[in-house]
Enzyme design. Structure first.
Site, mmCIF file in Angstrom:
data_model
loop_
_atom_site.group_PDB
_atom_site.id
_atom_site.type_symbol
_atom_site.label_atom_id
_atom_site.label_comp_id
_atom_site.label_asym_id
_atom_site.label_seq_id
_atom_site.Cartn_x
_atom_site.Cartn_y
_atom_site.Cartn_z
ATOM 1 N N ASP A 1 -2.631 -0.609 -7.316
ATOM 2 C CA ASP A 1 -1.642 0.458 -7.473
ATOM 3 C C ASP A 1 -1.846 1.598 -6.473
ATOM 4 O O ASP A 1 -2.919 1.770 -5.908
ATOM 5 C CB ASP A 1 -1.726 1.054 -8.882
ATOM 6 N N HIS B 1 -7.031 0.531 -7.901
ATOM 7 C CA HIS B 1 -6.193 1.473 -7.162
ATOM 8 C C HIS B 1 -6.609 1.532 -5.692
ATOM 9 O O HIS B 1 -7.762 1.251 -5.357
ATOM 10 C CB HIS B 1 -6.293 2.870 -7.779
#
Length: 231
Positions: A69, A218
């Site tokens: 992400d 992430h």
């Protein structure tokens, strides 16, 4: 551009072989709940390669989806270099405002055959869920992706996960657009472990239990540094 096929690689993780693959979205299906609310479309998978055996040489095989992400970022090139080194596919959920900052990076994901989806413009909980802008922001991010690479993905990830923010009203809006959402089964908690990146792998390993897992990480400096060990 190569097709988004499921690519299997063997990993040694606590003595169990793991494989990482990339999802491809199937056709959207709309059904109705008892009270007339549209059910939220969920992602399906097309497996176009030989099915992985549950056991190989007496050891259980598992499937892992690596999802990343918050890109693109300053670390996108380094991230892709690691993925390329280990020949690992991934799914990337991009933030619209980051696309504006690093527009040239979007094509780097696509050029290696990875799937890219939307992760909103703002990543702001109040705006997305309390003010109800999530569909608007996903469509805006989708338009930015199309502008950069000519693709219009329909898969997105809810910032902070779909529960509890994505209520029935917002679910109906998502379903009406034909978009699909994808959460995770393993939260690496890497967002709070950037100063101790070696702990990220330990957190992931401690949660591995199912035949198939969806790992959330992430696009951050510490995570990219730890990515070879995660793989």
């Amino acid at each position: 551009m190569r097709n988004f096929l499921m690519v299997m690689i063997t990993l040694l993780v606590i003595g169990i072989g793991l494989s990482l693959i990339t999802p491809s979205t199937g056709k959207a299906h709309r059904t109705y709940e008892q009270h007339g609310h549209l059910e939220l479309n969920t992602v399906t998978y097309e497996r176009n390669v030989k099915k992985v055996p549950h056991k190989l040489n007496g050891k259980e095989r598992k499937v892992v989806y690596l999802t990343i992400d918050d890109g693109p970022s300053l670390y996108t090139n380094e991230l892709i270099a690691v993925l390329d080194k280990y020949d690992v596919p991934a799914t990337h959920f991009l933030i619209g405002n980051n696309i504006k900052r690093y527009p040239e990076m979007v094509k780097e994901y696509v050029n290696r055959g990875d799937y890219i989806g939307m992760h909103s413009m703002s990543h702001n909980y109040n705006k997305l869920y309390k003010k109800g802008t999530i569909v608007k922001e996903m469509l805006e991010t989708q338009a930015l992706i199309k502008e950069q690479v000519g693709l219009r993905p329909n898969l997105f990830r809810c910032p902070y996960g779909s529960i509890p923010g994505l209520n029935k009203k917002l679910r109906d809006q998502v379903a009406e657009t034909g978009l699909k959402t994808w959460d995770w089964t393993i939260d690496s908690k890497d967002w709070k472990l950037q100063n101790s990146p070696s702990k990220i792998t330990k957190v992931i390993l401690s949660q591995l239990s199912a035949q198939e897992e969806i790992i959330l990480i992430h696009e951050k400096k510490g995570t990219v540094k730890e990515l070879p060990r995660i793989i």
